[in-house]
Design a protein around this motif. Sequence first.
Motif, short mmCIF file in Angstrom:
data_model
loop_
_atom_site.label_atom_id
_atom_site.label_comp_id
_atom_site.label_asym_id
_atom_site.label_seq_id
_atom_site.Cartn_x
_atom_site.Cartn_y
_atom_site.Cartn_z
N LEU A 195 0.83 -1.21 0.00
CA LEU A 195 0.00 0.00 0.00
C LEU A 195 0.86 1.26 0.00
O LEU A 195 0.58 2.22 -0.72
N GLN A 196 1.92 1.23 0.79
CA GLN A 196 2.84 2.37 0.84
C GLN A 196 3.48 2.58 -0.53
O GLN A 196 3.62 3.73 -1.01
N LEU A 239 3.91 5.56 -5.70
CA LEU A 239 4.08 5.50 -7.15
C LEU A 239 2.93 6.14 -7.92
O LEU A 239 3.14 6.84 -8.91
N PHE A 240 1.70 5.89 -7.45
CA PHE A 240 0.54 6.21 -8.28
C PHE A 240 -0.35 7.31 -7.74
O PHE A 240 -1.24 7.79 -8.44
N PHE A 271 -4.55 4.80 -0.92
CA PHE A 271 -5.05 3.43 -0.96
C PHE A 271 -5.02 2.84 0.45
O PHE A 271 -4.03 2.96 1.17
N GLN A 272 -6.12 2.18 0.83
CA GLN A 272 -6.23 1.48 2.10
C GLN A 272 -6.49 0.00 1.84
O GLN A 272 -6.93 -0.39 0.75
N LEU A 273 -6.24 -0.83 2.84
CA LEU A 273 -6.45 -2.26 2.69
C LEU A 273 -7.88 -2.59 2.28
O LEU A 273 -8.12 -3.41 1.39
N VAL A 274 -8.85 -1.91 2.90
CA VAL A 274 -10.26 -2.20 2.61
C VAL A 274 -10.69 -1.71 1.23
O VAL A 274 -11.82 -1.98 0.81
N THR A 321 -14.78 10.66 -6.43
CA THR A 321 -14.39 11.45 -7.60
C THR A 321 -12.96 11.97 -7.45
O THR A 321 -12.26 12.15 -8.45
N ALA A 322 -12.52 12.20 -6.21
CA ALA A 322 -11.15 12.67 -6.00
C ALA A 322 -10.15 11.62 -6.47
O ALA A 322 -9.12 11.95 -7.09
N LEU A 323 -10.44 10.35 -6.18
CA LEU A 323 -9.56 9.27 -6.63
C LEU A 323 -9.59 9.16 -8.16
O LEU A 323 -8.55 8.95 -8.79
N GLN A 324 -10.76 9.31 -8.74
CA GLN A 324 -10.88 9.29 -10.20
C GLN A 324 -10.02 10.39 -10.82
O GLN A 324 -9.32 10.17 -11.81
#
Length: 359
Positions: free
Chosen positions: A258-259, A264-265, A283-286, A326-329
């Motif tokens: 996750l780190q 990277l992305f 990004f989180q595990l869930v 939408t922020a992630l998009q």
Amino acid sequence: MDLLKDLESLQFEYGVQEEDHCWLYLQGRSRGLMIKACAHATFFCKLLCNLRESLHEKQASKCLSTGSLHTPDDGALKVGIIGGGRLGKQLAHVLFQLVPIPAESLRISTRRPEALAEFRELGIQCFYDNPSLVVWADVIFLCCLPSQLPKICMEINSSLDKACIVYSFVAAVPIPRLRLLLNHTSILRPHYQCGDSVNIWGSKKDITAALQDPVILHATCPYNPAGGIVLNIKWLEGVFYAALNVCKAREMPHLQVLQLLNGLFLSVHFESCGKDGASCPKFQLVDFVSKVYAKNLPQRRPFPWFDLTAVQLKETPFGQHLSTRTALQDHLTQLYCDSFGVSLTKEQRPVVCPGSPSQ
């Protein structure tokens, strides 16, 4: 000087009867599909290349610190293309120039290797041996005709390694059929839907040059329906679960994964995220597994191995998360454009998150 360039009588439209002009939009649609297909394959390979390079650096650093004599592989992504027709050749050019995949890491298997002299001159191996290609490659692109697919699958299914990703451009063959033919679950297949066509794809530039045009590149973004061609976003889910499988193959603890993915992305964000990046998505595990599974997963355990065919056919935690954020998009759209070296509009231009590595 090319005296025949732009000569009206040599243009495709010149020989089309006036009553058939209503079908000319199909030419633009075909070009648009080719451009989008090559763009998305390029993004996928860029993402994997960056990930594998980071994993190699971490592994090399660990070996150095522990005094291990084991030398990790160089992490280079090995790409194979089955099919040397129009799509296969266009894809090879784009991957070679824009990822860029080095010549020694790109190979083509086709029934007529003698017709690919231009690639041999670049140092790219061209031959006709599908089984040996899949044994060597990390990613295989299927650029063949639907009628050829059953024979090809029969040739390669016993040679496929679990970690080898098969990326299919054979639109007529759905994922369940591919899984059955290949007896394999690491499969990606982009699905495009065509609506009202608006030809923004141009006709003069080759595909590589077209993808360096900001207008055309923005039109290929996964969330952009420009040009009347829409990508099923399940493909994007498959891409990120494929990245998790790359980390799983190295048994990397999920917290480190996750780190790594965040660095990277998601290392760029928009002004709306705030100066400290507090609102920047992470990004989180869930985001990738169910809450029940996440609760019972020890910190040093890796992610499970994901069935990429199931990811593209069923609802996933990442898909649910992606559809509501939408922020992630927006961040993934920026990642996509940034991977091609093309910026968003001035108002959307991102800034680097504090403490994140630069791309």
